[in-house]
Design an enzyme around this catalytic site. Structure first.
Site, PDB file in Angstrom:
ATOM      1  N   TYR A  58      18.932   8.640 -14.598  1.00  0.00           N
ATOM      2  CA  TYR A  58      20.146   9.287 -15.114  1.00  0.00           C
ATOM      3  C   TYR A  58      19.915   9.681 -16.562  1.00  0.00           C
ATOM      4  CZ  TYR A  58      24.369  10.138 -12.583  1.00  0.00           C
ATOM      5  OH  TYR A  58      25.299  10.724 -11.782  1.00  0.00           O
ATOM      6  N   GLU A  60      22.230  12.007 -18.588  1.00  0.00           N
ATOM      7  CA  GLU A  60      23.285  12.886 -19.104  1.00  0.00           C
ATOM      8  C   GLU A  60      23.102  13.078 -20.601  1.00  0.00           C
ATOM      9  OE1 GLU A  60      26.735  10.745 -17.844  1.00  0.00           O
ATOM     10  OE2 GLU A  60      27.106  12.095 -16.169  1.00  0.00           O
ATOM     11  N   ASP A 211      21.162  38.859 -16.314  1.00  0.00           N
ATOM     12  CA  ASP A 211      20.890  37.927 -15.210  1.00  0.00           C
ATOM     13  C   ASP A 211      19.552  38.332 -14.593  1.00  0.00           C
ATOM     14  OD1 ASP A 211      20.716  36.548 -12.850  1.00  0.00           O
ATOM     15  OD2 ASP A 211      22.774  36.934 -12.207  1.00  0.00           O
ATOM     16  N   THR A 237      16.842  32.414 -12.317  1.00  0.00           N
ATOM     17  CA  THR A 237      16.471  31.364 -11.376  1.00  0.00           C
ATOM     18  C   THR A 237      14.977  31.131 -11.550  1.00  0.00           C
ATOM     19  OG1 THR A 237      15.861  32.828  -9.564  1.00  0.00           O
ATOM     20  CG2 THR A 237      18.176  32.145  -9.665  1.00  0.00           C
ATOM     21  N   LYS A 240      12.521  32.381  -7.591  1.00  0.00           N
ATOM     22  CA  LYS A 240      12.293  33.693  -6.964  1.00  0.00           C
ATOM     23  C   LYS A 240      10.916  34.188  -7.405  1.00  0.00           C
ATOM     24  CE  LYS A 240      17.255  34.273  -6.353  1.00  0.00           C
ATOM     25  NZ  LYS A 240      18.496  35.005  -6.676  1.00  0.00           N
ATOM     26  N   ARG A 246      13.458  25.317  -6.820  1.00  0.00           N
ATOM     27  CA  ARG A 246      14.781  25.942  -6.640  1.00  0.00           C
ATOM     28  C   ARG A 246      15.704  25.484  -7.748  1.00  0.00           C
ATOM     29  NH1 ARG A 246      16.826  28.664  -3.058  1.00  0.00           N
ATOM     30  NH2 ARG A 246      14.818  28.521  -2.027  1.00  0.00           N
TER      31      ARG A 246
HETATM   32  C1  LIG Z   1      19.826  34.587  -6.689  1.00  0.00           C
HETATM   33  C2  LIG Z   1      20.746  35.094  -7.728  1.00  0.00           C
HETATM   34  C3  LIG Z   1      21.637  34.240  -8.394  1.00  0.00           C
HETATM   35  C4  LIG Z   1      21.949  32.824  -7.956  1.00  0.00           C
HETATM   36  O1  LIG Z   1      20.945  31.946  -7.836  1.00  0.00           O
HETATM   37  P1  LIG Z   1      21.170  30.576  -7.005  1.00  0.00           P
HETATM   38  O2  LIG Z   1      20.054  29.722  -7.477  1.00  0.00           O
HETATM   39  O3  LIG Z   1      21.130  30.947  -5.567  1.00  0.00           O
HETATM   40  O4  LIG Z   1      22.497  30.031  -7.380  1.00  0.00           O
HETATM   41  C5  LIG Z   1      22.376  34.757  -9.447  1.00  0.00           C
HETATM   42  N1  LIG Z   1      22.255  36.048  -9.819  1.00  0.00           N
HETATM   43  C6  LIG Z   1      21.436  36.897  -9.167  1.00  0.00           C
HETATM   44  C7  LIG Z   1      21.353  38.307  -9.640  1.00  0.00           C
HETATM   45  C8  LIG Z   1      20.678  36.455  -8.101  1.00  0.00           C
HETATM   46  O5  LIG Z   1      19.887  37.318  -7.463  1.00  0.00           O
END
Ligand SMILES: *Cc1c(COP(=O)(O)O)cnc(C)c1O
Length: 433
Positions: A58, A60, A211, A237, A240, A246
């Protein structure tokens, strides 16, 4: 099928039900083609960190300011991840605690906005993400989202359209006066240039969030322009194109660091997943190597070859092609009756894993759709090149044309299995066979 004897089964011999499912999924991932644009194959080192004893702790708070004792080692883990993220992207501050891309986005909104504030983001039916203000997402209940889209499709091969409509972004920014503009998409095959977004944000005095969930690995590998230095906050993320565990992360300036950190903890999350943070540190170091730049370039080259070959099969490419790791196809040119849902299901039977996707101005519902989204990030990791992409496009064409012919589908399935066997993503590991 036995899980014992498999590297996954070694520590799971007390629960053969779960062990068997992990082996079964390993077999699925390695005997069918993984063309989901948001997926990848992590390195064994990333898997090892994710499966480590760091999950027990833990922690936090943040390094040097934790609520529980015993965090000497954990502080080093998280500092390492933060330093590596900053170095990889050239950012002033990194927060590596977001559990996912969605948490990263929620934290960025919470740091920059008050409830009810206006946000300008890409419309969902044009490629925006759920967290960009979908009626089904909590984001739309807390903040007021206004959506921009892409330009209309055109028959001119030199200007096929379906690219971000910056005139519309500017007009909406002026009329709606958003407090935040969001750049970034979940289904857009072109480069997203941060510079015009910055200009528009400056014209109306809005924050800019980029993003980078999808292109993070392409940015790290130098294949796409970096939003760092243009955007006030960059969320991404790590699983990807970046090929890590993940999870999610946020980059920002020293000035906004405190706001972003408190938005994640205590604003949104409890204890961080330090085993995943360790795996992120591993992935950031991997992405800093020269081989990763070659990987990012190969992902894009493969997508271009794939797009051209899918065009040869009679599939129309949204925006006329691709600059990144994904291809969006419009199935209506191939057969007006064929839906994205039906195509995804028949491709599954051939061992070709992808997802149906709405295309701009799709007449069908998001559950049915007229399009498919396909990505090259995972199979490029497995070692496939342009020749294999052309081959896969042919297999897709054969599957869609032979969709009512079980023998044709079985023949494609066998060829897919042989292709996957020639490009194992985890050469040292065996599943059930
Ligand atoms: C995949 C994605 C997310 C979210 O990612 P998660 O890990 O699935 O929550 C946010 N914004 C965009 C543009 C994405 O393609």
């Amino acid at each position: 099928m036995s899980a014992a004897g498999s590297p996954f089964g070694a520590w799971l011999d007390t629960d053969l039900e779960v062990a068997r499912l992990i082996v079964e999924e390993f077999d699925r991932q390695t005997s069918t083609l993984q063309l989901i644009a948001s997926e990848n194959f992590t390195s064994p080192a990333v898997l090892a960190a994710t499966g480590s004893v760091l999950t027990n702790k833990y922690s936090e708070g943040y390094p040097g300011a934790r609520y529980y004792g015993g965090n000497r080692v954990i502080d080093e883990v998280e500092d390492l991840a933060r330093e590596r993220a900053k170095a990889l992207f050239g950012a002033e501050h990194a927060n590596v605690q977001p559990h996912s891309g969605a948490s990263a986005n929620l934290a960025a909104y919470q740091a920059l906005l008050e409830p009810g504030d206006t946000v300008l983001a890409m419309r969902l039916d044009q490629g925006g993400h759920l967290t960009h203000g979908s009626p089904a997402s909590i984001t739309s209940k807390i903040w007021r989202f206004v959506g921009y889209g892409v330009t209309p499709a055109s028959d001119d091969p030199d200007a096929p359209g379906e690219v971000i409509d910056f005139d519309q972004v500017r007009d909406l920014a002026k009329s709606e006066q958003p407090k935040l503009i969001v750049a970034g998409s979940t289904a857009y095959a072109r480069v997203i240039d941060p510079e015009p977004f910055r200009q528009i944000a400056d014209e109306v005095g809005a924050w800019l969030m980029f993003d980078a969930a999808h292109p993070a690995g392409l940015i790290a590998g130098g294949a796409h322009p970096s939003p760092v230095g243009f955007a006030d906050v960059v969320t991404f993320t790590t699983h990807k194109t970046l090929r890590g565990p993940r999870s999610g992360a946020i980059l920002t300036s020293v000035e906004l660091a405190k706001k972003i950190d408190s938005a994640i903890f205590p604003g949104l999350q409890g204890g961080p997943l330090e085993h995943v943070i360790a795996a992120k540190a591993v992935a950031f170091a991997e992405a800093a190597r020269p081989e990763f730049s070659s990987y990012a370039a190969a992902v894009v080259a493969n997508a271009k070859a794939f797009a051209a070959a899918l065009g040869e099969e009679g599939l129309r490419l949204v925006s006329g092609g691709t600059d990144n790791h994904m291809v969006l196809v419009d199935l209506r040119s191939f057969d007006p009756e064929l839906t994205g849902k039906a195509a995804q299901e028949v491709l599954d039977r051939s061992g070709i894993t992808c997802n149906r996707n709405t295309i701009p101005d799709d007449p069908r519902s998001p559950f049915v759709t007229s399009g498919l989204r396909l990505g090259t990030a995972a199979e490029t990791t497995a070692g496939m090149g342009e020749a294999e992409m052309v081959r896969i496009a042919e297999l897709i064409g054969r599957t869609l044309r032979g969709r009512d012919d079980p023998d044709a589908l079985a023949a494609v399935r066998a060829e897919v299995a042989a292709l996957c066997a020639a490009f194992p993503p985890y050469p040292g590991l065996v599943g059930s066979t």
